[in-house]
Design an enzyme around this catalytic site. Structure first.
Site, PDB file in Angstrom:
ATOM      1  N   LYS A  50       0.842  -1.206   0.000  1.00  0.00           N
ATOM      2  CA  LYS A  50       0.000   0.000   0.000  1.00  0.00           C
ATOM      3  C   LYS A  50       0.873   1.249   0.000  1.00  0.00           C
ATOM      4  O   LYS A  50       0.592   2.226  -0.699  1.00  0.00           O
ATOM      5  CB  LYS A  50      -0.905   0.005   1.244  1.00  0.00           C
ATOM      6  N   GLN A  94      -3.458  -1.483  10.493  1.00  0.00           N
ATOM      7  CA  GLN A  94      -3.438  -2.793   9.839  1.00  0.00           C
ATOM      8  C   GLN A  94      -3.901  -3.879  10.812  1.00  0.00           C
ATOM      9  O   GLN A  94      -3.389  -3.986  11.927  1.00  0.00           O
ATOM     10  CB  GLN A  94      -2.010  -3.093   9.336  1.00  0.00           C
ATOM     11  N   ASP A 117     -10.415   2.968   5.794  1.00  0.00           N
ATOM     12  CA  ASP A 117     -10.803   1.556   5.669  1.00  0.00           C
ATOM     13  C   ASP A 117     -12.321   1.398   5.740  1.00  0.00           C
ATOM     14  O   ASP A 117     -12.851   0.319   5.441  1.00  0.00           O
ATOM     15  CB  ASP A 117     -10.163   0.732   6.803  1.00  0.00           C
TER      16      ASP A 117
END
Ligand code: NAD
Length: 289
Positions: A50, A94, A117
């Site tokens: 990413k 994450q 997210d």
């Protein structure tokens, strides 16, 4: 019949081209901050991917690689500082987190305007209400992919296999919002094949290699394979990535996403598009103050 391949690469490039054109109109490149705890190899590799892609397309990307022993209080303190920092547009933690940290507490702590997210309960609620908000990356990326290849959604019978909060559930919500007739199947669904055979659009997010076999697919259906499974190669050789859908399904389906190279690239592209969207909304919010 061999199914049309719905490759993620070209669709992801198109999504990123749109996002970077929009980013260029902002006063400064949007900044994505990613927090990773510990050295779980999959998490290290996802964050690295990413970060690399974000830089390639001209976004600012900052990674905090924190020790696994970081306390929840320390993590919440860092998130609070990032929430307050106007130069930070997107915050991603994450997952999975170490066991001593409560995932929900951490996800709730992220400013919903920076929740790229789309996991904050406020954004989850907005999704199910059909209102615009930051959407979870994999499901939103799948919708972009279908649109890119001109696959109809409205009026279609969609079956989503898997009900996780990061893929199955939000994907069902987005399909419903786009006027599909949606069924969600899961680990307790009896006779899965009878359900999946109903689908014009079959989306599978389970994490079991080749769960879906040709007899479970209606001829001509579109199949979206979200699964990423590491299996040993022929004769116990190097590990390979494979999906939740058996390769032979390509002989029955009308269109299918490959693994790898299907949904995967869409997830990263959507994350970066979400970062640009978050920056745009924050700039608008500041202008209105
Ligand atoms: P998860 O483990 O959180 O959820 C799996 C779901 O599958 C559950 O809801 C469960 O009810 C359902 N399930 C389990 N066994 C089943 C069965 N036999 N029949 C029907 N349903 C069953 O998984 P997840 O996080 O949603 O991920 C699913 C897969 O998608 C994994 O392989 C993951 O690696 C992959 N994934 C890919 C991307 C991407 O970018 N391509 C993103 C996220 C997840």
């Amino acid at each position: 019949m061999t199914a049309r391949l719905l490759r993620g690469g070209p669709a992801a490039d198109a999504l990123l081209a749109e996002a970077t054109a929009r980013a260029a109109r902002l006063p400064a490149p949007p900044q994505l901050v990613m927090l990773r705890l510990g050295e779980d190899p999959a998490s290290v590799s996802y964050v690295r991917g990413k970060d690399r892609r974000a830089r390639e397309v001209g976004l600012k990307s900052t990674v905090y690689a924190l020790p696994e022993t970081t306390s929840q209080a320390e993590l919440l303190d860092l998130i609070a500082r990032l929430n307050a920092d106007d130069t930070v547009n997107g915050i991603l933690v994450q997952l999975p987190l170490p066991l001593h940290i409560q995932e929900q507490t951490v996800l709730h702590a992220i400013d919903p305007r920076k929740d790229v997210d789309g996991f904050h309960p406020l954004n989850v609620g907005e999704l199910w209400s059909g209102r615009p908000a930051l959407r979870p990356c994999t499901p939103a990326g799948i919708l972009y992919l279908l649109d890119h290849y001109g696959i109809p959604v409205a009026g279609q019978r969609a079956v989503v296999v898997g009900r996780s909060s990061i893929v199955g559930r939000p994907l069902a919500g987005l399909l419903l919002h786009r006027d599909a007739t949606v069924t969600v199947a899961h680990s307790r669904t009896p006779d899965l094949g009878a359900v999946t055979r109903e689908a014009d659009l079959l989306c599978v997010a389970v994490g079991q290699p080749h769960l879906i076999t040709p007899d479970m697919v209606r001829p001509g259906a579109t199949v979206v394979d979200v699964g990423i499974n590491r299996v040993l190669g022929e004769g116990g050789g190097k590990a390979q990535l494979t999906g939740d859908v058996a390769p032979e399904v390509a002989q029955v389906a009308g269109a299918i996403t490959p693994v790898p190279g299907g949904v995967g690239p869409m997830t990263i592209a959507q994350l970066l598009a979400n970062t640009v969207l978050a920056a745009e909304l924050q700039a608008k919010g500041r202008a209105a103050r």
